[in-house]
Design an enzyme around this catalytic site. Structure first.
Site, PDB file in Angstrom:
ATOM      1  N   GLY A 135       0.780  -1.235   0.000  1.00 34.66           N
ATOM      2  CA  GLY A 135       0.000   0.000   0.000  1.00 34.66           C
ATOM      3  C   GLY A 135       0.804   1.274   0.000  1.00 34.66           C
ATOM      4  O   GLY A 135       0.233   2.369   0.068  1.00 34.66           O
ATOM      5  N   GLY A 162       3.617  -3.660  -3.913  1.00 36.20           N
ATOM      6  CA  GLY A 162       3.472  -3.963  -5.335  1.00 36.20           C
ATOM      7  C   GLY A 162       3.840  -2.709  -6.106  1.00 36.20           C
ATOM      8  O   GLY A 162       4.878  -2.611  -6.758  1.00 36.20           O
ATOM      9  N   CYS A 209     -14.933   2.638 -27.692  1.00 34.51           N
ATOM     10  CA  CYS A 209     -16.182   3.352 -27.968  1.00 34.51           C
ATOM     11  C   CYS A 209     -16.975   3.647 -26.706  1.00 34.51           C
ATOM     12  O   CYS A 209     -18.088   3.150 -26.524  1.00 34.51           O
ATOM     13  CB  CYS A 209     -17.010   2.570 -28.973  1.00 34.51           C
ATOM     14  SG  CYS A 209     -16.202   2.559 -30.565  1.00 34.51           S
ATOM     15  N   TYR A 254      -0.350  -2.272 -11.989  1.00 36.49           N
ATOM     16  CA  TYR A 254      -1.756  -2.381 -12.362  1.00 36.49           C
ATOM     17  C   TYR A 254      -2.018  -1.753 -13.736  1.00 36.49           C
ATOM     18  O   TYR A 254      -3.079  -1.205 -13.987  1.00 36.49           O
ATOM     19  CB  TYR A 254      -2.656  -1.755 -11.271  1.00 36.49           C
ATOM     20  CG  TYR A 254      -2.289  -2.237  -9.882  1.00 36.49           C
ATOM     21  CD1 TYR A 254      -2.630  -3.524  -9.479  1.00 36.49           C
ATOM     22  CD2 TYR A 254      -1.556  -1.435  -9.005  1.00 36.49           C
ATOM     23  CE1 TYR A 254      -2.259  -3.992  -8.223  1.00 36.49           C
ATOM     24  CE2 TYR A 254      -1.180  -1.895  -7.748  1.00 36.49           C
ATOM     25  CZ  TYR A 254      -1.532  -3.175  -7.365  1.00 36.49           C
ATOM     26  OH  TYR A 254      -1.165  -3.638  -6.129  1.00 36.49           O
TER      27      TYR A 254
HETATM   28  N1  LLP Z   1      -0.973  -6.966  -0.117  1.00 38.56           N
HETATM   29  C1  LLP Z   1      -2.291  -7.199  -0.267  1.00 38.56           C
HETATM   30  C2  LLP Z   1      -2.953  -8.169   0.602  1.00 38.56           C
HETATM   31  C3  LLP Z   1      -3.024  -6.499  -1.241  1.00 38.56           C
HETATM   32  O1  LLP Z   1      -4.322  -6.709  -1.373  1.00 38.56           O
HETATM   33  C4  LLP Z   1      -2.350  -5.571  -2.079  1.00 38.56           C
HETATM   34  C5  LLP Z   1      -3.068  -4.839  -3.138  1.00 38.56           C
HETATM   35  C6  LLP Z   1      -0.969  -5.384  -1.906  1.00 38.56           C
HETATM   36  C7  LLP Z   1      -0.318  -6.102  -0.923  1.00 38.56           C
HETATM   37  C8  LLP Z   1      -0.147  -4.434  -2.750  1.00 38.56           C
HETATM   38  O2  LLP Z   1      -0.544  -3.117  -2.658  1.00 38.56           O
HETATM   39  P1  LLP Z   1       0.376  -1.965  -3.309  1.00 38.56           P
HETATM   40  O3  LLP Z   1       1.683  -1.946  -2.568  1.00 38.56           O
HETATM   41  O4  LLP Z   1       0.572  -2.276  -4.734  1.00 38.56           O
HETATM   42  O5  LLP Z   1      -0.413  -0.721  -3.104  1.00 38.56           O
HETATM   43  N2  LLP Z   1      -5.656  -1.927  -8.943  1.00 38.56           N
HETATM   44  C9  LLP Z   1      -5.447  -0.880  -7.970  1.00 38.56           C
HETATM   45  C10 LLP Z   1      -4.699  -1.372  -6.754  1.00 38.56           C
HETATM   46  C11 LLP Z   1      -5.327  -2.567  -6.094  1.00 38.56           C
HETATM   47  C12 LLP Z   1      -4.494  -3.143  -4.996  1.00 38.56           C
HETATM   48  C13 LLP Z   1      -5.058  -4.406  -4.454  1.00 38.56           C
HETATM   49  N3  LLP Z   1      -4.308  -4.988  -3.399  1.00 38.56           N
HETATM   50  C14 LLP Z   1      -4.765   0.306  -8.646  1.00 38.56           C
HETATM   51  O6  LLP Z   1      -4.559   0.275  -9.868  1.00 38.56           O
HETATM   52  O7  LLP Z   1      -4.452   1.294  -7.994  1.00 38.56           O
END
Ligand code: LLP
Length: 419
Positions: free
Chosen positions: A235, A274, A342, A371
């Protein structure tokens, strides 16, 4: 501050390679991944925390599951946060051993639980139902629990996961009872996990979440369960706008590790970034097909749309855009950068000042590594685009663009419809 790129003879350079040449060589749209930047981001975040305590990075591969990207992180020594059997198997294919992967599913089937358990991957349990079902499938399994910390944070309501009442995790009032039950069931209980949400930019929610976790760790200890790790999820946000501040990683790391060391016996911290690792390592290059002055608005119509990068359309996310072949050139007017889908919701950027566009120009969409490709689709029967890895001025194709024929490969037409 958002990452910027070098300019050579008016052209944007990505890891020593010209954006114009990349499009000429590999076509458009194309995701361009800078290998060195992934390594740098990984080392940054690992270094920030491991200065203070033993820290394992479990890259949240949902952000970008390209095999070459996974190989880079495997070489760096990363672990994996996987959400599905598909992600688990993809990471095994990329060379990760099962002990480096943790599976955190949500609303998963018995079939998937069994497959994951049989592969010897640790399971981070999301619900009491999942625990009871796993007890029948793999009673001695190594597990941890995802709890709902009652603290949420994120760039959009759609990605906040930790608030009270969320779909994810064991509700706070049930956490202690659940650990006690897991002990009775005979599981090897290793840790505790929470994830507040994605793309938040402030440190406080992480600290609030960690206070909830450390209190639970001590209550769980009273049950005779000594946990080995705390997993604080992912996150960590990144700047998407040029002047936007970065989260202070050192502050986050020193405060989080301090809380753990002062208040618990836990020796290992796990982090699941991520976005932080891959986001600014990738640029999406897209060619301008069409230029239109609609009176009240001017449009730059590109060959990448929300089939290629859905974040603006889906979350209203801001992605910085630049004209890669007129890099740094004076901006003349405001434009909406839009795609070939479209739907009027198909846009990449609203109301941006850019140099005067002509057909054939190349737009670079920044921060496309997290993403981006992983959420792309075939909508409007558009094949998925390709990906290129660039390192030290050399570019290699890491994903061929899909063909139209491949869109039909799993379909069957009943014979009676052929008459
Ligand atoms: N750990 C868990 C349990 C998660 O559900 C997630 C992301 C992460 C780690 C990694 O989060 P990050 O470090 O990438 O913020 N599609 C969305 C983001 C969805 C994230 C879902 N879970 C976007 O494009 O912003």
């Amino acid at each position: 501050m958002m990452r910027d790129f070098e300019c050579k003879n008016g052209v944007m350079m990505i890891a020593g390679k010209s954006a114009v040449e990349l499009v000429e060589e590999f076509g458009s749209p194309i995701y361009v991944c800078d290998e060195a930047r992934i390594r740098e981001n990984y080392r940054n975040i690992h270094g920030a925390f491991s200065r203070y305590m033993d820290t394992k990075i479990h890259y949240a591969c949902k952000a970008n599951t390209s095999l070459a990207v996974l190989r880079i992180l495997e070489q760096e020594g990363s672990g994996i946060d996987a959400v599905s059997i598909g992600e688990v198997k993809t990471c095994l294919k990329a060379g990760f051993t099962p002990d480096r992967i943790m599976y955190t599913g949500v609303n998963v089937s018995d079939k998937e639980l069994k497959e994951v358990a049989d592969l010897g991957v640790m399971i981070n349990i999301d619900s009491i139902s999942e625990m009871e079902r796993l007890a029948k499938i793999s009673p001695q399994h190594e597990i941890s629990f995802r709890i709902t910390p009652g603290v949420g944070s994120g760039h959009s309501d759609k990605v906040i996961t930790g608030s009270k009442g969320a779909k994810f995790g064991i509700p706070l009032r049930e956490v202690i009872g659940t650990y006690a039950r897991a002990k009775d069931l005979g599981f090897k209980i290793k840790g505790i996990h929470a994830h507040i949400g994605s793309g938040g930019q402030s440190v406080e929610p992480f600290l609030d979440m960690m206070q909830v976790i450390v209190d639970l760790v001590n209550e769980i200890k009273e049950l005779g369960i000594d946990l080995e790790f705390i997993d604080m999820g992912g996150g960590i946000g990144v700047p998407y706008k040029p002047q936007e501040d970065e989260m202070d990683l050192n502050e986050l790391a020193s405060e989080i590790t301090d809380m753990i060391e002062q208040q618990t016996d836990i020796k290992t911290l796990i982090l699941e970034p991520g976005r932080y690792i891959v986001c600014d390592a990738v640029v999406l290059l897209t060619k301008v097909n069409d230029v239109k002055d609609a009176g009240t608005k001017k449009y730059i119509g590109c060959d990448a749309g929300f089939n290629t990068l859905i974040r603006p359309a889906f979350y209203d996310s801001f992605h910085y855009v630049a004209m890669a072949n007129k890099f740094g050139k004076a901006c003349v007017s405001r434009y909406d950068v839009v795609g070939p889908i479209c739907e009027s919701g198909d846009y990449m950027a609203h109301d941006r000042v850019l140099p005067e566009p002509v057909e054939g120009d190349i737009i670079a969409v920044y921060n496309a590594g997290a993403y981006g490709f992983s959420m792309s689709s075939n909508y409007n029967s558009r094949p998925l685009c390709g990906e290129v890895l660039v390192n030290d001025g050399k570019a290699e194709l890491i994903r061929e663009p899909e063909t139209i024929e491949e869109l039909w490969r799993h379909q069957r037409i009943p014979e009676r419809l052929m008459k």
